[in-house]
Design an enzyme around this catalytic site. Structure first.
Site, mmCIF file in Angstrom:
data_model
loop_
_atom_site.group_PDB
_atom_site.id
_atom_site.type_symbol
_atom_site.label_atom_id
_atom_site.label_comp_id
_atom_site.label_asym_id
_atom_site.label_seq_id
_atom_site.Cartn_x
_atom_site.Cartn_y
_atom_site.Cartn_z
ATOM 1 C CE LYS A 153 -4.294 1.450 2.232
ATOM 2 N NZ LYS A 153 -5.100 1.717 1.051
HETATM 3 N N1 PMP Z 1 -7.701 -2.358 -3.081
HETATM 4 C C1 PMP Z 1 -7.192 -1.122 -2.983
HETATM 5 C C2 PMP Z 1 -6.525 -0.526 -4.167
HETATM 6 C C3 PMP Z 1 -7.307 -0.395 -1.793
HETATM 7 O O1 PMP Z 1 -6.814 0.842 -1.694
HETATM 8 C C4 PMP Z 1 -7.969 -0.980 -0.684
HETATM 9 C C5 PMP Z 1 -8.099 -0.224 0.596
HETATM 10 N N2 PMP Z 1 -6.989 -0.411 1.419
HETATM 11 C C6 PMP Z 1 -8.482 -2.283 -0.832
HETATM 12 C C7 PMP Z 1 -8.320 -2.936 -2.045
HETATM 13 C C8 PMP Z 1 -9.192 -2.961 0.302
HETATM 14 O O2 PMP Z 1 -8.293 -3.252 1.334
HETATM 15 P P1 PMP Z 1 -8.785 -3.339 2.834
HETATM 16 O O3 PMP Z 1 -9.948 -4.247 2.854
HETATM 17 O O4 PMP Z 1 -7.609 -3.900 3.553
HETATM 18 O O5 PMP Z 1 -9.124 -1.978 3.272
#
Ligand code: PMP
Length: 296
Positions: A153
């Protein structure tokens, strides 16, 4: 909107007023996008509040930092503890939490030893609202995994998300769905995607997506509920022929998609699997399921 005069943030080992927290303009994150972050939610529960899957989020922050050669001097336990403290100091219960690891001054294209940690929180409603979402297949492809660590991320990755969302919104939609470099469905700009067909769920396999913590929670819930889920490459046509679809992510939670481009899904949200899953999700977020759960 994100802070007021009283808001407290954690910045480089100190508790500060958000209005007094500052940083240098020569940092590598600002110039080149090299930084890592998380998005976490705390939920008000009958016994106080719960930071949902805090450990998993900070483990991912550590993995993201490692992939980007960024030093992160705080342990997962320390980060979790700071986060609980942050919510208490701000007298929040329901909150969105944003930890950011950013780098020191450096204009070269190499990792920098100097790193900074900033954690803030604010009250944030369900990111895409409560109404079913109209999504547009983006003309922008998801980042190629041979170019970037898609599973990290990273701050700079979100320029891809911003382009896709902007395009979708300008065309009158609420959100974008990005295809991967092979033309398969990958994810939304900030959430994973599931589609429903004949009472089963399908979601893109790992490789071209950010492996979401909400996605993992949905997979666990499906196991509990006996709903079959398949992780596999999904074509655009399979998405268009689905009975229903939904996004899953910390900010959006579980959000029904009613339409993709000009195709309206036949199943109403109330009749789709997303409906029951969201009810269960709302229960689940009140407790962590790790053994060393911290429930205040
Ligand atoms: N894909 C992307 C590109 C994201 O930014 C997020 C948010 N973090 C997610 C998927 C979903 O991840 P999470 O469930 O861990 O928030």
């Amino acid at each position: 909107m994100y802070f007021n005069d009283q808001t407290i943030v954690f910045h480089d080992g100190e508790w500060k007023k958000a209005k007094d927290a500052t940083t240098g303009l020569y940092n590598q994150t600002m110039h080149y996008g090299n930084g890592v972050f998380e998005g976490i939610r705390a939920y008000k529960s009958t016994v106080g509040f719960n930071v949902f899957k805090a450990h998993e989020h900070y483990e991912r922050l550590h993995r993201s930092a490692q992939m980007m050669h960024i030093k992160l001097d705080y342990s997962v336990e320390e980060l979790v503890s700071i986060t609980y403290d942050l919510i208490e100091r701000n007298d929040f219960a329901d909150a969105y939490i944003r930890p950011l690891v950013y780098l020191g001054a450096n204009m070269s294209l190499q990792p920098v030893d100097e790193t900074h940690l900033f954690i803030c929180a604010w009250k944030w409603a369900k990111y895409l609202g409560d109404d079913p979402i109209k999504a547009k297949i983006s003309s922008y492809r998801r980042i190629h995994p041979a170019s970037q660590h898609v599973e990290a991320k990273v701050v700079g990755h979100y320029t891809n998300s911003i382009l896709a969302t902007t395009e979708a919104k300008r065309a009158g939609f609420n959100e974008a769905i990005l295809l991967d470099h092979n033309g398969f469905v990958s994810e939304g700009s900030g959430a994973n995607i599931f589609l429903e067909k004949d009472g089963e769920l399908f979601t893109p396999n790992r490789g071209n997506i950010l492996p979401g913590i909400t996605r993992a929670t949905v997979l666990d819930l499906c196991k509990e509920l006996g709903i079959r889920v398949t992780e596999k490459p999904i074509t655009q046509q399979q998405l268009m022929e689905a009975d229903a679809a939904f996004f899953a992510g910390t900010a959006v939670e579980i959000a029904s998609i009613s339409q993709v481009d000009d195709k309206i899904f036949p199943l109403a949200y109330e009749d789709s699997l997303a409906h029951g899953l969201y009810e269960m999700y709302r229960q689940k977020v009140l407790f962590n399921d790790l053994q060393n759960q911290t429930i205040i």
